[in-house]
Design a protein around this motif. Structure first.
Motif, PDB file in Angstrom:
ATOM      1  N   ALA A   1       0.814  -1.215   0.000  1.00 23.29           N
ATOM      2  CA  ALA A   1       0.000   0.000   0.000  1.00 23.29           C
ATOM      3  C   ALA A   1       0.849   1.267   0.000  1.00 23.29           C
ATOM      4  CB  ALA A   1      -0.932  -0.002   1.210  1.00 23.29           C
ATOM      5  N   GLY A   2       2.151   1.127   0.161  1.00 22.18           N
ATOM      6  CA  GLY A   2       3.027   2.296   0.169  1.00 22.18           C
ATOM      7  C   GLY A   2       2.722   3.252   1.307  1.00 22.18           C
ATOM      8  N   VAL A   3       2.460   2.706   2.499  1.00 21.45           N
ATOM      9  CA  VAL A   3       2.041   3.542   3.625  1.00 21.45           C
ATOM     10  C   VAL A   3       3.121   4.550   4.011  1.00 21.45           C
ATOM     11  CG1 VAL A   3       1.361   3.529   6.044  1.00 21.45           C
ATOM     12  CG2 VAL A   3       0.471   1.777   4.495  1.00 21.45           C
ATOM     13  N   LEU A   4       4.355   4.096   4.176  1.00 21.90           N
ATOM     14  CA  LEU A   4       5.423   5.008   4.581  1.00 21.90           C
ATOM     15  C   LEU A   4       5.797   5.992   3.465  1.00 21.90           C
ATOM     16  CD1 LEU A   4       7.739   2.693   6.721  1.00 21.90           C
ATOM     17  CD2 LEU A   4       5.817   4.123   7.438  1.00 21.90           C
ATOM     18  N   PRO A   5       5.967   5.533   2.214  1.00 26.63           N
ATOM     19  CA  PRO A   5       6.228   6.499   1.148  1.00 26.63           C
ATOM     20  C   PRO A   5       5.145   7.561   1.016  1.00 26.63           C
ATOM     21  CG  PRO A   5       6.806   4.309   0.403  1.00 26.63           C
ATOM     22  CD  PRO A   5       6.118   4.145   1.731  1.00 26.63           C
ATOM     23  N   THR A   6       3.885   7.179   1.213  1.00 23.70           N
ATOM     24  CA  THR A   6       2.804   8.160   1.135  1.00 23.70           C
ATOM     25  C   THR A   6       2.976   9.244   2.189  1.00 23.70           C
ATOM     26  OG1 THR A   6       1.228   6.577   0.210  1.00 23.70           O
ATOM     27  CG2 THR A   6       0.306   8.499   1.344  1.00 23.70           C
ATOM     28  N   ALA A   7       3.358   8.840   3.399  1.00 25.46           N
ATOM     29  CA  ALA A   7       3.575   9.818   4.466  1.00 25.46           C
ATOM     30  C   ALA A   7       4.701  10.777   4.095  1.00 25.46           C
ATOM     31  CB  ALA A   7       3.882   9.108   5.779  1.00 25.46           C
ATOM     32  N   VAL A   8       5.790  10.244   3.533  1.00 30.90           N
ATOM     33  CA  VAL A   8       6.907  11.096   3.110  1.00 30.90           C
ATOM     34  C   VAL A   8       6.441  12.087   2.048  1.00 30.90           C
ATOM     35  CG1 VAL A   8       9.113  11.122   1.896  1.00 30.90           C
ATOM     36  CG2 VAL A   8       8.701   9.440   3.678  1.00 30.90           C
ATOM     37  N   GLN A   9       5.699  11.612   1.066  1.00 34.37           N
ATOM     38  CA  GLN A   9       5.226  12.478  -0.018  1.00 34.37           C
ATOM     39  C   GLN A   9       4.291  13.553   0.504  1.00 34.37           C
ATOM     40  OE1 GLN A   9       3.742   9.189  -2.354  1.00 34.37           O
ATOM     41  NE2 GLN A   9       5.337   9.452  -3.882  1.00 34.37           N
ATOM     42  N   GLN A  10       3.432  13.207   1.443  1.00 34.30           N
ATOM     43  CA  GLN A  10       2.500  14.185   2.011  1.00 34.30           C
ATOM     44  C   GLN A  10       3.249  15.310   2.718  1.00 34.30           C
ATOM     45  OE1 GLN A  10       0.219  11.437   4.367  1.00 34.30           O
ATOM     46  NE2 GLN A  10      -1.442  11.306   2.862  1.00 34.30           N
ATOM     47  N   VAL A  11       4.313  14.944   3.440  1.00 38.11           N
ATOM     48  CA  VAL A  11       5.095  15.959   4.144  1.00 38.11           C
ATOM     49  C   VAL A  11       5.921  16.783   3.157  1.00 38.11           C
ATOM     50  CG1 VAL A  11       6.935  16.335   5.838  1.00 38.11           C
ATOM     51  CG2 VAL A  11       5.183  14.603   6.265  1.00 38.11           C
ATOM     52  N   ALA A  12       6.571  16.097   2.209  1.00 39.36           N
ATOM     53  CA  ALA A  12       7.456  16.790   1.274  1.00 39.36           C
ATOM     54  C   ALA A  12       6.702  17.770   0.381  1.00 39.36           C
ATOM     55  CB  ALA A  12       8.202  15.779   0.403  1.00 39.36           C
ATOM     56  N   THR A  13       5.473  17.439   0.036  1.00 40.59           N
ATOM     57  CA  THR A  13       4.691  18.307  -0.859  1.00 40.59           C
ATOM     58  C   THR A  13       3.798  19.285  -0.100  1.00 40.59           C
ATOM     59  OG1 THR A  13       2.941  16.632  -1.005  1.00 40.59           O
ATOM     60  CG2 THR A  13       4.687  16.570  -2.686  1.00 40.59           C
ATOM     61  N   GLY A  14       3.841  19.242   1.227  1.00 47.81           N
ATOM     62  CA  GLY A  14       3.060  20.182   2.025  1.00 47.81           C
ATOM     63  C   GLY A  14       1.599  19.831   2.170  1.00 47.81           C
ATOM     64  N   GLN A  15       1.199  18.636   1.777  1.00 48.32           N
ATOM     65  CA  GLN A  15      -0.203  18.244   1.919  1.00 48.32           C
ATOM     66  C   GLN A  15      -0.600  18.106   3.383  1.00 48.32           C
ATOM     67  OE1 GLN A  15      -1.470  14.943  -0.668  1.00 48.32           O
ATOM     68  NE2 GLN A  15       0.454  15.184  -1.780  1.00 48.32           N
ATOM     69  N   LEU A  16       0.319  17.514   4.182  1.00 43.17           N
ATOM     70  CA  LEU A  16       0.079  17.320   5.607  1.00 43.17           C
ATOM     71  C   LEU A  16       1.357  17.641   6.372  1.00 43.17           C
ATOM     72  CD1 LEU A  16      -1.801  13.869   5.663  1.00 43.17           C
ATOM     73  CD2 LEU A  16      -2.839  16.136   5.883  1.00 43.17           C
ATOM     74  N   ASP A  17       1.204  18.024   7.640  1.00 41.47           N
ATOM     75  CA  ASP A  17       2.401  18.161   8.455  1.00 41.47           C
ATOM     76  C   ASP A  17       2.808  16.776   8.943  1.00 41.47           C
ATOM     77  OD1 ASP A  17       0.831  17.484  10.720  1.00 41.47           O
ATOM     78  OD2 ASP A  17       0.530  19.583  11.260  1.00 41.47           O
ATOM     79  N   VAL A  18       3.979  16.684   9.555  1.00 38.45           N
ATOM     80  CA  VAL A  18       4.522  15.369   9.893  1.00 38.45           C
ATOM     81  C   VAL A  18       3.653  14.646  10.920  1.00 38.45           C
ATOM     82  CG1 VAL A  18       6.079  16.197  11.714  1.00 38.45           C
ATOM     83  CG2 VAL A  18       6.647  14.113  10.445  1.00 38.45           C
ATOM     84  N   ALA A  19       3.039  15.375  11.833  1.00 34.58           N
ATOM     85  CA  ALA A  19       2.192  14.731  12.842  1.00 34.58           C
ATOM     86  C   ALA A  19       0.963  14.095  12.193  1.00 34.58           C
ATOM     87  CB  ALA A  19       1.771  15.748  13.898  1.00 34.58           C
ATOM     88  N   ALA A  20       0.322  14.835  11.299  1.00 43.22           N
ATOM     89  CA  ALA A  20      -0.878  14.312  10.642  1.00 43.22           C
ATOM     90  C   ALA A  20      -0.541  13.153   9.720  1.00 43.22           C
ATOM     91  CB  ALA A  20      -1.573  15.419   9.866  1.00 43.22           C
ATOM     92  N   ALA A  21       0.565  13.268   8.962  1.00 48.42           N
ATOM     93  CA  ALA A  21       0.947  12.214   8.018  1.00 48.42           C
ATOM     94  C   ALA A  21       1.312  10.923   8.737  1.00 48.42           C
ATOM     95  CB  ALA A  21       2.111  12.693   7.155  1.00 48.42           C
ATOM     96  N   THR A  22       2.089  11.030   9.807  1.00 50.67           N
ATOM     97  CA  THR A  22       2.478   9.815  10.533  1.00 50.67           C
ATOM     98  C   THR A  22       1.321   9.249  11.344  1.00 50.67           C
ATOM     99  OG1 THR A  22       3.376  11.164  12.344  1.00 50.67           O
ATOM    100  CG2 THR A  22       4.918  10.421  10.647  1.00 50.67           C
ATOM    101  N   GLY A  23       0.432  10.126  11.799  1.00 49.95           N
ATOM    102  CA  GLY A  23      -0.751   9.630  12.498  1.00 49.95           C
ATOM    103  C   GLY A  23      -1.627   8.797  11.582  1.00 49.95           C
ATOM    104  N   ALA A  24      -1.811   9.266  10.343  1.00 50.53           N
ATOM    105  CA  ALA A  24      -2.605   8.512   9.371  1.00 50.53           C
ATOM    106  C   ALA A  24      -1.906   7.212   9.002  1.00 50.53           C
ATOM    107  CB  ALA A  24      -2.830   9.365   8.123  1.00 50.53           C
TER     108      ALA A  24
END
Length: 429
Positions: A395-418
């Motif tokens: 499912a690419g769970v960890l890469p998705t979190a990295v992409q969300q943070v790198a592109t500004g979609q989510l902050d690190v707390a929200a991305a890692t929480g999801a």
């Protein structure tokens, strides 16, 4: 030469691929004591298999000469089709081999299917096993039981452009924070280069950042796994890695979707001053524009002089639980997976050995390997030892979190929480 050897306890585990359900108790392999006849061996087919076959044929001839009445029949399986063949063999022992090569990331699923014999006591009685790198041996272990001999391992380190560093008066970084500063300095001085080529989909480059910052992706409590990607330490590591995917280092528009192989290809093509690559990427880099103009050092850790723990990949040799020639199969595993033939496999294919003394010998002959072997011997880590990791990885769970943070979609707390919530759903916790 002797590298540092840290007896760190690695995260155990493996990734399962399409495994069959458990078939029987895994406590005692079927052993009839047969010592003659055909010994069936499954090994993986390489893109160019001749070099591998030459070494295996030599081992086969030596084994047959030492064991009257024994014929070793080796079949080479396409890697992509391994799930079907292994699952069929787990369910139908008549179609099963006695010995097989398999990836350490497949181990958790295979043990859940009771496919391989527990070799813990057998390896404890094998004197050579004392020289196996402890963390690499851990990749053959699930729940305290060892199911194979690590045949080769692979890890990653930091490739850098020696010509660019010399021109700009830079030295290889000695901490992860310094790596970021160095990458930013390169990009500022040479806007046509990425400071470092990394990707949002490069999970094996992300993991050392998490581990170096004291975090992990999950923890085990009894039979239950629970995500720890939302811990303060893991968040710090993920954020530090995601910072590399920025306009002043490796722009998100170009790098957020990069995989590991694409990151290495960018470096090899002369588009980046650094990348995180494996010993197994050497040929690809040498085939590119940077041949003769790069060096390699261990990926630094958080503290000056430390090495970031790397993921320990590689393949194992094991004995099928259904084999009626357990003792004979084990002897062949010890021969082909032992020091003599691991060194021959390195000479033929460049596979990194898993014994410390063999590693030291080959590194003395080939300095390119030094940073990779130093990385392995300083302590490596692994993914959770549960078949649930298959879903998480796919499912690419960890890469998705990295992409969300790198592109500004989510902050690190929200991305890692999801990410943690999704992982825990897969774990069933």
């Amino acid at each position: 030469m002797r590298f540092r050897r840290t007896l760190a306890i690695a995260a155990l585990g493996a990734l399962a691929i399409g495994c069959a359900p458990p078939q029987a108790s895994n406590e005692t392999p079927e052993q009839s004591g047969e010592t003659t006849g055909e010994l069936r061996v499954w090994l993986f087919q390489e893109a160019s298999n001749a070099a591998k076959e030459a070494v295996v044929d030599e081992a086969r001839a030596e084994f047959e000469k030492a064991h009257d009445g024994v014929t070793v029949n080796v079949e080479y399986l396409p890697v992509d089709g391994r799930a079907t063949r292994f699952n069929g063999a787990f369910n139908d022992k008549a179609s099963a081999p006695d010995v097989a090569e398999f990836g350490n990331t497949d181990l958790a699923g295979y043990t859940a299917s009771n496919g391989f014999a527990d070799l813990t006591a057998d390896l404890d009685a094998w004197a050579d096993s004392e020289d196996l790198v402890p963390d690499v041996l851990d990749t053959a272990t699930v729940n305290g039981r060892t199911y194979g001999v690590p045949w080769f391992t692979g890890t990653r380190a930091l490739y850098y452009r020696t010509d660019v560093f010399a021109e700009l008066g830079l030295e290889p970084p000695t901490t992860l924070a310094e790596l970021t500063e160095t990458a930013r300095a390169v990009r500022a001085a040479k806007p046509d280069l990425y400071g470092i080529a990394v990707g949002g989909k490069y999970q094996f480059a992300l993991l050392p950042y998490i581990w170096a910052n004291g975090g992990d992706v999950a923890e085990q409590d009894g039979d239950t796994w629970r995500s720890t990607i939302d811990s303060a330490e893991a968040r710090q590591g993920l954020a530090q890695y995601a910072e590399l995917i920025s306009d002043d280092i490796c722009p998100p528009a170009a790098c957020a979707q990069l995989t590991g192989s694409q990151s290495v290809a960018a470096f090899a093509g002369g588009k980046a001053a650094m990348t995180i690559g494996g010993d197994f990427n050497r040929a690809a880099v040498d085939a590119g524009a940077v041949k003769g103009r790069y060096g390699v050092v261990p990926l630094p850790g958080r503290d000056n002089g430390s090495i970031a723990p790397a993921f320990a990949g590689g393949n194992l040799l094991g004995v099928f639980r259904s084999s009626t020639k357990h003792a004979l199969a084990l002897k062949f595993v010890r021969l082909l997976g032992g020091k003599k033939y691991q060194e021959k496999m390195y000479g033929a294919m460049g596979n990194m050995p898993t014994f410390t003394d063999v590693q030291d010998r080959v590194a003395a002959e080939d300095p390119f390997l030094e940073p990779f072997i130093e990385t392995v011997q300083s302590g490596t880590r692994f993914v959770p030892s549960t078949p649930a990791w298959t879903k998480i990885d796919a499912a690419g769970v960890l890469p998705t979190a990295v992409q969300q943070v790198a592109t500004g979609q989510l902050d690190v707390a929200a991305a890692t929480g999801a990410a943690a919530a999704e992982m825990n759903e897969a774990f069933g916790s």
